[in-house]
Design a protein around this motif. Structure first.
Motif, mmCIF file in Angstrom:
data_model
loop_
_atom_site.group_PDB
_atom_site.id
_atom_site.type_symbol
_atom_site.label_atom_id
_atom_site.label_comp_id
_atom_site.label_asym_id
_atom_site.label_seq_id
_atom_site.Cartn_x
_atom_site.Cartn_y
_atom_site.Cartn_z
ATOM 1 N N LEU A 57 39.243 52.330 47.687
ATOM 2 C CA LEU A 57 38.407 50.731 47.390
ATOM 3 C C LEU A 57 37.513 51.039 48.681
ATOM 4 O O LEU A 57 36.391 51.528 49.540
ATOM 5 C CB LEU A 57 38.763 49.932 47.020
ATOM 6 N N GLN A 89 37.193 43.296 52.337
ATOM 7 C CA GLN A 89 37.018 43.563 50.654
ATOM 8 C C GLN A 89 36.981 41.862 50.041
ATOM 9 O O GLN A 89 37.019 41.089 50.481
ATOM 10 C CB GLN A 89 38.139 43.437 49.598
ATOM 11 N N GLY A 94 31.862 42.097 37.377
ATOM 12 C CA GLY A 94 32.212 43.608 36.184
ATOM 13 C C GLY A 94 31.332 43.022 35.309
ATOM 14 O O GLY A 94 31.739 43.557 33.606
ATOM 15 N N PRO A 96 29.166 43.181 31.760
ATOM 16 C CA PRO A 96 29.263 43.893 31.273
ATOM 17 C C PRO A 96 27.517 44.284 31.339
ATOM 18 O O PRO A 96 27.457 45.022 30.753
ATOM 19 C CB PRO A 96 29.826 43.183 29.995
ATOM 20 N N VAL B 14 40.237 49.957 34.051
ATOM 21 C CA VAL B 14 39.669 49.315 34.328
ATOM 22 C C VAL B 14 40.755 48.000 33.709
ATOM 23 O O VAL B 14 41.255 47.924 32.996
ATOM 24 C CB VAL B 14 38.464 48.223 35.045
ATOM 25 N N VAL B 51 40.848 45.910 30.295
ATOM 26 C CA VAL B 51 39.508 45.058 30.161
ATOM 27 C C VAL B 51 38.768 45.209 29.025
ATOM 28 O O VAL B 51 38.516 46.976 29.140
ATOM 29 C CB VAL B 51 38.807 45.107 31.741
ATOM 30 N N GLU B 55 33.716 43.079 27.937
ATOM 31 C CA GLU B 55 34.467 41.760 28.517
ATOM 32 C C GLU B 55 34.664 41.573 29.693
ATOM 33 O O GLU B 55 34.654 42.916 30.643
ATOM 34 C CB GLU B 55 35.929 41.712 27.746
ATOM 35 N N ASP B 56 33.751 40.622 30.131
ATOM 36 C CA ASP B 56 33.555 39.878 31.864
ATOM 37 C C ASP B 56 34.872 40.518 32.156
ATOM 38 O O ASP B 56 36.175 39.957 31.312
ATOM 39 C CB ASP B 56 33.269 39.050 31.985
ATOM 40 N N LEU B 57 35.389 40.437 33.927
ATOM 41 C CA LEU B 57 36.418 40.578 34.585
ATOM 42 C C LEU B 57 37.070 39.215 34.580
ATOM 43 O O LEU B 57 38.288 38.533 33.796
ATOM 44 C CB LEU B 57 36.659 41.120 35.833
ATOM 45 N N GLN B 89 39.708 35.011 40.581
ATOM 46 C CA GLN B 89 40.120 36.037 41.150
ATOM 47 C C GLN B 89 40.466 36.582 42.421
ATOM 48 O O GLN B 89 40.266 35.867 43.903
ATOM 49 C CB GLN B 89 38.695 37.053 41.278
ATOM 50 N N THR B 92 41.298 43.589 44.677
ATOM 51 C CA THR B 92 41.309 44.709 43.765
ATOM 52 C C THR B 92 42.079 45.214 44.253
ATOM 53 O O THR B 92 42.008 46.500 45.582
ATOM 54 C CB THR B 92 39.617 44.820 42.986
ATOM 55 N N GLY B 94 43.069 49.884 44.334
ATOM 56 C CA GLY B 94 42.667 50.817 43.697
ATOM 57 C C GLY B 94 43.080 52.193 44.191
ATOM 58 O O GLY B 94 42.342 52.875 44.502
ATOM 59 N N VAL B 105 42.003 51.363 38.625
ATOM 60 C CA VAL B 105 41.437 50.222 39.144
ATOM 61 C C VAL B 105 42.474 48.790 38.904
ATOM 62 O O VAL B 105 41.579 48.677 37.203
ATOM 63 C CB VAL B 105 39.732 50.651 39.823
ATOM 64 N N VAL B 107 42.191 44.397 38.406
ATOM 65 C CA VAL B 107 41.527 43.650 39.586
ATOM 66 C C VAL B 107 42.305 42.286 39.410
ATOM 67 O O VAL B 107 42.694 41.419 38.375
ATOM 68 C CB VAL B 107 39.468 43.203 38.349
ATOM 69 N N ASN B 246 39.316 16.977 53.362
ATOM 70 C CA ASN B 246 38.397 17.107 54.636
ATOM 71 C C ASN B 246 39.228 15.457 55.148
ATOM 72 O O ASN B 246 38.872 15.130 54.522
ATOM 73 C CB ASN B 246 37.666 17.335 54.645
#
Lengths: 254, 254
Positions: A57, A89, A94, A96, B14, B51, B55-57, B89, B92, B94, B105, B107, B246
DNA sequence: CCAAAAGTGTTTCCTCTACACCCATGA
DNA sequence: TCATGGGTGTAGAGGAAACACTTTTGG
């Protein structure tokens, strides 16, 4: 179901998209290219492309960056700064429905580059351009100067760009990444104007000077001076080896 | 070449992989599952899976998390803390050779969970387990207690785990995420022990107490007290709404 | 000369650190 | 009674904000 049965998983297309940032004329700008085909034909988009069959990637992102700008990605293992861009990165997108035609997962990357002569996608100034991120994200005005419509970026690229800008804004607080926006040799004032453009705030020149010159490993004097900004001659510096700023540069309250 | 010609891009599998962290018995632990099939058969790996078509990640990651732990992912928009895990997240991965059979790949996602009763992958304690990250990353000793071989994690999961641990370590500095490791109600001392386990350092209890109780929005008293840690009764708190700390919590020098 | 940008010194404030000290429980 | 963890007070170090002031060029 065996999780690796080749017939048991749906095939995805995987792309890399690039958020390439630079500072031009006191404004944070991003590289955008004009789409030549549907969907979003004629709209501006982030540069990117498919990951190849046997390509990692990060390599795919570096290849795209080179194709779009001529820059090579900075090798963190290189002993001296090589004027290459910083590349990391950013995140993966992703949804759909992010591409109406097929399932595409995009691994977005963030690149920080010094001010470059001009984009060169096919040498065509109409197909690649630096645009202020403020314009791109709020589309309050034209991307260019010649009467184009103010339209948002293609796909989910506005979201990706916003995430990249936020990453850059927070990362220059505690790292020496702001020097990636500068040429090899730069003055303290030029570095300060980078912070001011990325954060959109004014910083006290005296305190900033003390802070950056007093942080060991951040800047190393190159010996020369310049008056290219007017006024009293300023010392020239290169980026030092230190990657982390401790204590960090404090971003003023909003 | 049209960039969206369906015959012009290579198909990828994925997956989502999960770094699920918790604090047990003063140690930072990660959830690992035993692989039942080749490659790396019998080795420990991070939980994960393909995945799905539509379906979303983030949804895929939340689904896997629920399947493995029974936790639901915390909804950031929920008004009150719902004892769900934090999920974000991570990055990723790959590399073309990370899976010997095909181009996959992954995620990776990071989840932070309070101390749970026990993993429940099929109810089989031999197939899912909490293991100290220190053991998993340096494989100096067994993952379990029953004479297994100390072997590294499958695939590139040691790297993914290390990245997740580093993300958690840095993120509790400037966010209120450490409360995701605690039950709904907790004492200042329990929260301090979370920081000490994640960072692997000792913190001054007096200064820590002043810091967290003095940061507006970080903790809200729930009214009750407990003596479950022994000594003088301690006030119980819940996580406040503030997401950012903070000034940040300072991690002592190494 | 003046304007402009580069630097330095100084004062005030605020946070973190270190540690002395007191508090409220269980055993 | 003592041990244990919970919680407060306080002095000193160090960084940051604010700003007066000097330096060195170009015009």
């Amino acid at each position: 179901m065996s999780p690796y049965d080749p017939s048991a998983f749906p095939p995805f297309a995987v792309t890399v998209d690039l958020v390439v940032l630079t500072v031009r004329r006191h404004a944070l700008c991003a590289l955008v290219v004009r789409r030549g085909e549907s969907p979003f034909q004629g709209r501006w988009a982030l540069p990117g492309g498919f990951v190849r069959e046997d390509e990692d990637l990060g390599l795919a992102a570096a290849r795209e960056l080179g194709e779009e700008t001529g820059l090579h990605a900075h090798d963190p293992a290189a002993p001296a700064p090589d004027n290459g861009a910083h590349l990391e990165q950013l995140g993966t997108y992703g949804d759909p429905r992010r591409d109406p035609r097929m399932r595409v997962v995009s691994v977005a990357h963030l690149a920080l580059a010094p001010d470059l002569p001009a984009p060169r996608a096919g040498g065509d100034a109409n197909s690649a351009r630096w645009a202020p991120v403020e314009t791109l994200l709020h589309h309050e005005s034209d991307v260019g100067r010649d009467g184009e419509q103010p339209v948002p970026l293609a796909f989910d690229h506005a979201r990706i760009l916003a995430d990249g800008v936020e990453r850059a804004r927070s990362k220059i607080e505690y790292s020496s990444l702001a020097t990636a926006f500068c040429p090899q040799e730069f003055t303290v004032g030029e570095l300060r104007r980078v912070y001011e453009a990325v954060w959109g705030v004014a910083l006290d020149p005296r305190n900033f000077h003390r802070k950056v010159t007093g942080t060991p490993g951040f800047l190393v004097p190159s010996g020369g001076t310049t008056t290219r900004q007017g006024g009293r001659p300023a010392q020239l510096f290169r980026a030092g080896g230190a990657a982390l700023l401790n204590p960090p540069m404090l971003r003023p309250e909003v």
